[in-house]
Design a protein around this motif. Structure first.
Motif, PDB file in Angstrom:
ATOM      1  N   VAL A  79       0.850  -1.188   0.000  1.00 18.78           N
ATOM      2  CA  VAL A  79       0.000   0.000   0.000  1.00 18.78           C
ATOM      3  C   VAL A  79       0.885   1.237   0.000  1.00 18.78           C
ATOM      4  O   VAL A  79       2.055   1.186   0.378  1.00 18.78           O
ATOM      5  CB  VAL A  79      -0.936   0.026   1.224  1.00 18.78           C
ATOM      6  CG1 VAL A  79      -1.939  -1.097   1.166  1.00 18.78           C
ATOM      7  CG2 VAL A  79      -0.153  -0.028   2.514  1.00 18.78           C
ATOM      8  N   ALA A  80       0.312   2.346  -0.410  1.00 22.89           N
ATOM      9  CA  ALA A  80       1.048   3.611  -0.412  1.00 22.89           C
ATOM     10  C   ALA A  80       1.115   4.155   1.011  1.00 22.89           C
ATOM     11  O   ALA A  80       0.260   3.838   1.849  1.00 22.89           O
ATOM     12  CB  ALA A  80       0.357   4.618  -1.339  1.00 22.89           C
ATOM     13  N   PRO A  81       2.131   4.952   1.304  1.00 18.35           N
ATOM     14  CA  PRO A  81       2.225   5.519   2.654  1.00 18.35           C
ATOM     15  C   PRO A  81       0.975   6.348   2.972  1.00 18.35           C
ATOM     16  O   PRO A  81       0.487   7.113   2.149  1.00 18.35           O
ATOM     17  CB  PRO A  81       3.454   6.426   2.572  1.00 18.35           C
ATOM     18  CG  PRO A  81       4.239   5.913   1.417  1.00 18.35           C
ATOM     19  CD  PRO A  81       3.260   5.328   0.469  1.00 18.35           C
ATOM     20  N   GLY A  82       0.453   6.169   4.179  1.00 18.00           N
ATOM     21  CA  GLY A  82      -0.710   6.906   4.613  1.00 18.00           C
ATOM     22  C   GLY A  82      -2.032   6.249   4.281  1.00 18.00           C
ATOM     23  O   GLY A  82      -3.077   6.692   4.751  1.00 18.00           O
ATOM     24  N   GLU A  83      -2.046   5.194   3.493  1.00 18.64           N
ATOM     25  CA  GLU A  83      -3.300   4.502   3.175  1.00 18.64           C
ATOM     26  C   GLU A  83      -3.677   3.567   4.314  1.00 18.64           C
ATOM     27  O   GLU A  83      -2.814   3.030   5.004  1.00 18.64           O
ATOM     28  CB  GLU A  83      -3.162   3.687   1.877  1.00 18.64           C
ATOM     29  CG  GLU A  83      -3.184   4.499   0.632  1.00 18.64           C
ATOM     30  CD  GLU A  83      -3.176   3.619  -0.611  1.00 18.64           C
ATOM     31  OE1 GLU A  83      -3.644   4.108  -1.636  1.00 18.64           O
ATOM     32  OE2 GLU A  83      -2.711   2.477  -0.559  1.00 18.64           O
ATOM     33  N   LYS A  84      -4.944   3.385   4.487  1.00 18.34           N
ATOM     34  CA  LYS A  84      -5.432   2.453   5.496  1.00 18.34           C
ATOM     35  C   LYS A  84      -5.976   1.213   4.800  1.00 18.34           C
ATOM     36  O   LYS A  84      -6.631   1.302   3.767  1.00 18.34           O
ATOM     37  CB  LYS A  84      -6.536   3.106   6.334  1.00 18.34           C
ATOM     38  CG  LYS A  84      -6.044   4.255   7.170  1.00 18.34           C
ATOM     39  CD  LYS A  84      -7.173   4.818   7.992  1.00 18.34           C
ATOM     40  CE  LYS A  84      -6.649   6.005   8.783  1.00 18.34           C
ATOM     41  NZ  LYS A  84      -7.700   6.645   9.573  1.00 18.34           N
ATOM     42  N   ILE A  85      -5.725   0.076   5.407  1.00 20.22           N
ATOM     43  CA  ILE A  85      -6.189  -1.195   4.848  1.00 20.22           C
ATOM     44  C   ILE A  85      -7.393  -1.656   5.661  1.00 20.22           C
ATOM     45  O   ILE A  85      -7.346  -1.685   6.887  1.00 20.22           O
ATOM     46  CB  ILE A  85      -5.102  -2.262   4.902  1.00 20.22           C
ATOM     47  CG1 ILE A  85      -3.879  -1.817   4.085  1.00 20.22           C
ATOM     48  CG2 ILE A  85      -5.624  -3.589   4.386  1.00 20.22           C
ATOM     49  CD1 ILE A  85      -2.720  -2.771   4.194  1.00 20.22           C
ATOM     50  N   PHE A  86      -8.457  -1.989   4.975  1.00 22.83           N
ATOM     51  CA  PHE A  86      -9.638  -2.527   5.614  1.00 22.83           C
ATOM     52  C   PHE A  86      -9.764  -3.986   5.187  1.00 22.83           C
ATOM     53  O   PHE A  86      -9.759  -4.301   4.005  1.00 22.83           O
ATOM     54  CB  PHE A  86     -10.886  -1.749   5.214  1.00 22.83           C
ATOM     55  CG  PHE A  86     -10.877  -0.321   5.693  1.00 22.83           C
ATOM     56  CD1 PHE A  86     -11.289  -0.029   6.979  1.00 22.83           C
ATOM     57  CD2 PHE A  86     -10.446   0.692   4.866  1.00 22.83           C
ATOM     58  CE1 PHE A  86     -11.278   1.277   7.437  1.00 22.83           C
ATOM     59  CE2 PHE A  86     -10.434   1.999   5.318  1.00 22.83           C
ATOM     60  CZ  PHE A  86     -10.850   2.303   6.603  1.00 22.83           C
ATOM     61  N   VAL A  87      -9.885  -4.865   6.172  1.00 27.12           N
ATOM     62  CA  VAL A  87      -9.996  -6.294   5.915  1.00 27.12           C
ATOM     63  C   VAL A  87     -11.417  -6.729   6.239  1.00 27.12           C
ATOM     64  O   VAL A  87     -11.922  -6.463   7.323  1.00 27.12           O
ATOM     65  CB  VAL A  87      -8.972  -7.092   6.752  1.00 27.12           C
ATOM     66  CG1 VAL A  87      -9.114  -8.579   6.473  1.00 27.12           C
ATOM     67  CG2 VAL A  87      -7.565  -6.614   6.487  1.00 27.12           C
ATOM     68  N   ASP A  88     -12.025  -7.414   5.286  1.00 22.65           N
ATOM     69  CA  ASP A  88     -13.380  -7.913   5.479  1.00 22.65           C
ATOM     70  C   ASP A  88     -13.290  -9.230   6.241  1.00 22.65           C
ATOM     71  O   ASP A  88     -12.819 -10.241   5.716  1.00 22.65           O
ATOM     72  CB  ASP A  88     -14.070  -8.114   4.131  1.00 22.65           C
ATOM     73  CG  ASP A  88     -15.529  -8.501   4.281  1.00 22.65           C
ATOM     74  OD1 ASP A  88     -16.051  -8.411   5.409  1.00 22.65           O
ATOM     75  OD2 ASP A  88     -16.130  -8.863   3.257  1.00 22.65           O
ATOM     76  N   VAL A  89     -13.708  -9.250   7.488  1.00 22.47           N
ATOM     77  CA  VAL A  89     -13.614 -10.433   8.324  1.00 22.47           C
ATOM     78  C   VAL A  89     -14.899 -11.256   8.286  1.00 22.47           C
ATOM     79  O   VAL A  89     -14.994 -12.270   8.961  1.00 22.47           O
ATOM     80  CB  VAL A  89     -13.270 -10.052   9.792  1.00 22.47           C
ATOM     81  CG1 VAL A  89     -11.880  -9.506   9.867  1.00 22.47           C
ATOM     82  CG2 VAL A  89     -14.277  -9.101  10.358  1.00 22.47           C
ATOM     83  N   ALA A  90     -15.873 -10.820   7.532  1.00 22.62           N
ATOM     84  CA  ALA A  90     -17.150 -11.518   7.461  1.00 22.62           C
ATOM     85  C   ALA A  90     -17.051 -12.819   6.686  1.00 22.62           C
ATOM     86  O   ALA A  90     -17.927 -13.658   6.777  1.00 22.62           O
ATOM     87  CB  ALA A  90     -18.208 -10.615   6.831  1.00 22.62           C
ATOM     88  N   GLU A  91     -16.031 -12.994   5.949  1.00 21.73           N
ATOM     89  CA  GLU A  91     -15.929 -14.212   5.115  1.00 21.73           C
ATOM     90  C   GLU A  91     -15.485 -15.398   5.890  1.00 21.73           C
ATOM     91  O   GLU A  91     -14.751 -15.560   6.698  1.00 21.73           O
ATOM     92  CB  GLU A  91     -14.980 -13.970   3.940  1.00 21.73           C
ATOM     93  CG  GLU A  91     -15.515 -12.952   2.993  1.00 21.73           C
ATOM     94  CD  GLU A  91     -14.546 -12.675   1.840  1.00 21.73           C
ATOM     95  OE1 GLU A  91     -13.411 -13.145   1.868  1.00 21.73           O
ATOM     96  OE2 GLU A  91     -14.943 -11.972   0.916  1.00 21.73           O
TER      97      GLU A  91
END
Length: 91
Positions: A79-91
């Motif tokens: 990811v680029a610096p400063g980006e936030k990663i969202f992980v879908d845990v519903a799966e």
């Protein structure tokens, strides 16, 4: 003027030569068709390989392009610096 009639042996020899020639021609026709099919298959493979070579050549030529570098990095999970990663845990 009288003409000689061909003897039975001569007729048999000529008939056997005609049969041999016909069977040889049929065999050669089969070989030609097989070779033509193989040629068509090889032409298809060459076309596919040429397309793949063009794609690879294009990738090499544009390897310094920042958009290409970013797309490769993102496909690897970076990811680029400063980006936030969202992980879908519903799966």
């Amino acid at each position: 003027m009288k003409t000689k009639k061909a003897s039975l042996i001569t007729k048999i020899v000529i008939l056997s030569l005609l049969i041999y020639t016909a069977t040889s021609l049929l065999g050669l026709q089969g070989q030609i068709q097989s070779a033509q099919q193989e040629l068509n298959t090889l032409k298809t493979q060459v076309a596919e390989q040429n397309q793949r070579n063009a794609e690879l050549s294009d990738a090499v030529e544009h390897s310094d392009d920042p958009d290409v570098i970013e797309s490769v990095a993102r496909s690897k999970g970076y990811v680029a610096p400063g980006e936030k990663i969202f992980v879908d845990v519903a799966e």
